[in-house]
Enzyme design. Structure first.
Site, short mmCIF file in Angstrom:
data_model
loop_
_atom_site.label_atom_id
_atom_site.label_comp_id
_atom_site.label_asym_id
_atom_site.label_seq_id
_atom_site.Cartn_x
_atom_site.Cartn_y
_atom_site.Cartn_z
N LYS A 181 0.83 -1.20 0.00
CA LYS A 181 0.00 0.00 0.00
C LYS A 181 0.87 1.26 0.00
O LYS A 181 1.86 1.33 0.72
CB LYS A 181 -0.92 0.00 1.22
CG LYS A 181 -1.86 -1.20 1.26
CD LYS A 181 -2.73 -1.21 2.50
CE LYS A 181 -1.93 -1.37 3.78
NZ LYS A 181 -2.76 -1.53 4.97
N THR A 214 -8.13 10.41 7.93
CA THR A 214 -7.88 9.14 7.26
C THR A 214 -7.69 7.99 8.25
O THR A 214 -7.22 6.92 7.87
CB THR A 214 -6.62 9.24 6.38
OG1 THR A 214 -5.49 9.59 7.22
CG2 THR A 214 -6.78 10.30 5.31
N GLY A 216 -7.95 4.79 10.15
CA GLY A 216 -8.60 3.51 9.88
C GLY A 216 -8.62 3.07 8.44
O GLY A 216 -9.25 2.06 8.11
N THR A 217 -7.91 3.78 7.58
CA THR A 217 -7.95 3.40 6.16
C THR A 217 -7.36 2.01 5.92
O THR A 217 -7.87 1.26 5.09
CB THR A 217 -7.22 4.43 5.28
OG1 THR A 217 -5.92 4.69 5.83
CG2 THR A 217 -7.99 5.73 5.17
N GLY A 218 -6.29 1.68 6.62
CA GLY A 218 -5.68 0.36 6.43
C GLY A 218 -6.61 -0.77 6.86
O GLY A 218 -6.79 -1.76 6.14
N CYS A 219 -7.22 -0.61 8.04
CA CYS A 219 -8.18 -1.60 8.51
C CYS A 219 -9.35 -1.72 7.54
O CYS A 219 -9.81 -2.82 7.21
CB CYS A 219 -8.71 -1.21 9.88
SG CYS A 219 -7.48 -1.06 11.18
#
Length: 275
Positions: A181, A214, A216-219
């Site tokens: 990512k 932003t 929590g974008t990875g989760c």
């Protein structure tokens, strides 16, 4: 007397920590599952006291408690896809890996929560080693961010070419596919992701959304991938659909608290509420 219309829907399981601020962790995962019309179940690994400004405290659950939650779900309800988030320590990581093998957990999406998007290490070196040796080889899709990919590939990542090379190196650790990512990448590479599954090397890019909110974008991305796998999509399609969802959720990110707010997981409701 009305009669209930029974519905059958896919089921996904998140094995991750709780975010008391509601922006990441299992809270983000369950909202993402619900958006995709997938029933969400959970196995809690740790409890955090956090908000939009940071994390104040983290308490790990015993590995036995994590195992009990996983077994309670898979042996009764069953699951079509599973994701892991913050696993925190070697004992929990080893326990999750053991259950993944013994219970044949399908469509395992491993978000190797080791380092934040800003480069801060979140777990001890021993836990990183456990992830590398025990869990990553079992992953259907592995979703490291820039800094996690640097650790896993033992290389510096600052260009698209280095992202592509890292994805191919990380693939040798055993996951069926790797998505590096680019949220932490500089300039035009921010938000550019690289996919490699042993044959297909793809660069994935969606529109850049200018927002500081932003959290929590990875989760959310890994949960959306999991939901789409539960719905029956192939791996690459699941990733593309998940990226599109996160981009839309970023367009409706929430200004909450005094720090970095979360993305708008339920953005269609937010759209309809606008004047």
């Amino acid at each position: 007397m009305s009669v209930s219309n029974y519905l059958t829907v896919p089921v996904a399981l998140t094995i991750a920590g709780s975010d008391s601020g509601g922006g990441a962790g299992i809270q983000a995962d369950l909202r993402t599952f619900a958006f995709h019309k997938v029933h969400g179940t959970s196995a809690l690994t740790c409890v955090t006291a956090q908000n939009t400004q940071g994390v104040d405290r983290v308490d790990a659950l015993p590995a036995a408690a994590v195992i009990a939650q996983i077994l309670a779900v898979v042996r009764d309800i069953g699951v079509q896809a599973v994701k892991t988030g913050m696993l925190l320590n070697p004992e929990i990581i080893a326990a999750v890996a053991e259950q993944a093998m013994e219970e044949h957990l399908p469509n395992l999406v491993v978000d190797p929560v080791m380092v934040s998007r800003t480069g801060s290490q979140l777990i001890a070196d021993e836990a990183i080693l456990a992830l590398r040796e025990c869990l990553i080889p079992l992953a259907t899709i592995l979703t490291p961010n820039r800094y996690e990919a640097q650790i896993l590939s033992a290389s510096e990542i600052d260009t698209l070419e280095s992202m592509q090379a890292a994805a191919q190196r990380i693939f040798t650790l055993g996951a069926r596919a790797v998505l590096v990512k680019g949220g932490g990448m500089p300039g035009e590479l921010r938000g550019v992701d690289v996919w490699f599954d042993g044959n297909r090397l793809e660069v994935l890019k969606t529109a850049t959304v200018e927002t500081i909110h932003t959290h929590g974008t990875g989760c959310t991305l890994s949960a959306a991938i999991t939901a789409n796998l539960a719905l029956g999509h192939d791996m690459f399609t699941a990733v593309k659909l998940a990226k599109s969802y996160v981009t839309s959720a970023l367009h409706y990110s929430l200004q909450l608290g005094q720090g970095q707010g979360p993305v708008g997981h339920f953005f269609p409701l937010l759209e309809s509420s606008q004047p």
